[in-house]
Design a protein around this motif. Structure first.
Motif, short mmCIF file in Angstrom:
data_model
loop_
_atom_site.label_atom_id
_atom_site.label_comp_id
_atom_site.label_asym_id
_atom_site.label_seq_id
_atom_site.Cartn_x
_atom_site.Cartn_y
_atom_site.Cartn_z
N ARG A 126 0.83 -1.21 0.00
CA ARG A 126 0.00 0.00 0.00
C ARG A 126 0.86 1.27 0.00
O ARG A 126 0.61 2.21 -0.75
N ALA A 129 2.52 1.90 -3.33
CA ALA A 129 1.54 2.44 -4.27
C ALA A 129 1.27 3.93 -4.00
O ALA A 129 1.13 4.73 -4.93
N GLU A 130 1.21 4.31 -2.72
CA GLU A 130 1.00 5.72 -2.38
C GLU A 130 2.17 6.58 -2.82
O GLU A 130 1.98 7.69 -3.32
N GLN A 132 4.20 5.86 -5.27
CA GLN A 132 4.12 5.89 -6.73
C GLN A 132 3.12 6.95 -7.19
O GLN A 132 3.40 7.72 -8.09
N GLN A 133 1.97 6.98 -6.56
CA GLN A 133 0.96 7.96 -6.93
C GLN A 133 1.47 9.39 -6.68
O GLN A 133 1.24 10.28 -7.50
N ALA A 134 2.20 9.58 -5.60
CA ALA A 134 2.69 10.92 -5.27
C ALA A 134 3.78 11.40 -6.23
O ALA A 134 3.89 12.60 -6.47
N GLU A 136 4.30 10.13 -9.46
CA GLU A 136 3.98 9.82 -10.85
C GLU A 136 4.08 11.06 -11.73
O GLU A 136 4.63 11.03 -12.83
N LYS A 137 3.59 12.18 -11.23
CA LYS A 137 3.62 13.43 -12.00
C LYS A 137 5.04 13.92 -12.25
O LYS A 137 5.28 14.74 -13.11
N THR A 141 9.33 6.22 -11.39
CA THR A 141 8.72 4.92 -11.17
C THR A 141 9.23 4.36 -9.85
O THR A 141 10.43 4.38 -9.60
#
Length: 158
Positions: A126, A129-130, A132-134, A136-137, A141
């Motif tokens: 988890r 993934a968080e 990665q989301q933060a 990504e912009k 990776t």
């Protein structure tokens, strides 16, 4: 302090450094392929007073001794290098602390309770993934690399 991930040629980098921006430069801009050597970046930083932090396009996500967060590029990364918020930073640090104190994998991977190990793996997934989301912009990776610490990893690999 604000951090920018940049993939720019020397002219734009020079403009930003002259404006006293605090920069985080990905590994790709430090390559000769983009026309800027690492030494040149460091020279610009020294001359212009900017702060340039080398960060790869790929961040490895795993716990290790001597570092409070599971973030690794060319250097051990801290949450502020990736502009992660305080809450996520605290949870990343707590996750590594469980690995250090409960698993304590100096000689072997042996969780005191397999359920604790499974919960730790799930939480790591988890958190990864968080992160990665933060980022990504920013064109980064995040690659998880902690499955070897799963409760049954050592017995299933034979």
């Amino acid at each position: 302090m604000r951090f920018l991930i940049l993939r720019l040629r020397e002219q734009r980098l020079r403009e930003l450094l002259l404006n006293d921006d605090f920069l985080m430069v990905t590994g790709s801009i430090i390559s000769r392929h983009h026309g800027i050597s690492k030494d040149h970046i460091l020279d610009l930083r020294a001359k212009l007073g900017g702060i340039v932090q080398a960060v790869d396009d790929v961040v490895m996500f795993f716990p290790d001794w001597g570092h409070r967060w599971p973030l690794w590029g060319k250097i051990a990364l801290r949450p502020e290098h990736l502009d992660l918020d305080d809450d996520l930073s605290r949870r990343l640090e707590a996750w590594v602390k469980v690995w250090q104190e409960d698993l304590d994998p100096i000689f072997e991977v042996r969780w005191p309770d397999p359920e604790l190990g499974s919960a730790w793996i799930e939480e790591g997934t988890r958190l990864c993934a968080e992160v990665q989301q933060a980022v990504e912009k920013l064109g980064i990776t995040v690659t998880p690399s902690f499955s070897m610490f799963a409760p049954n990893a050592s017995t299933s690999s034979g």
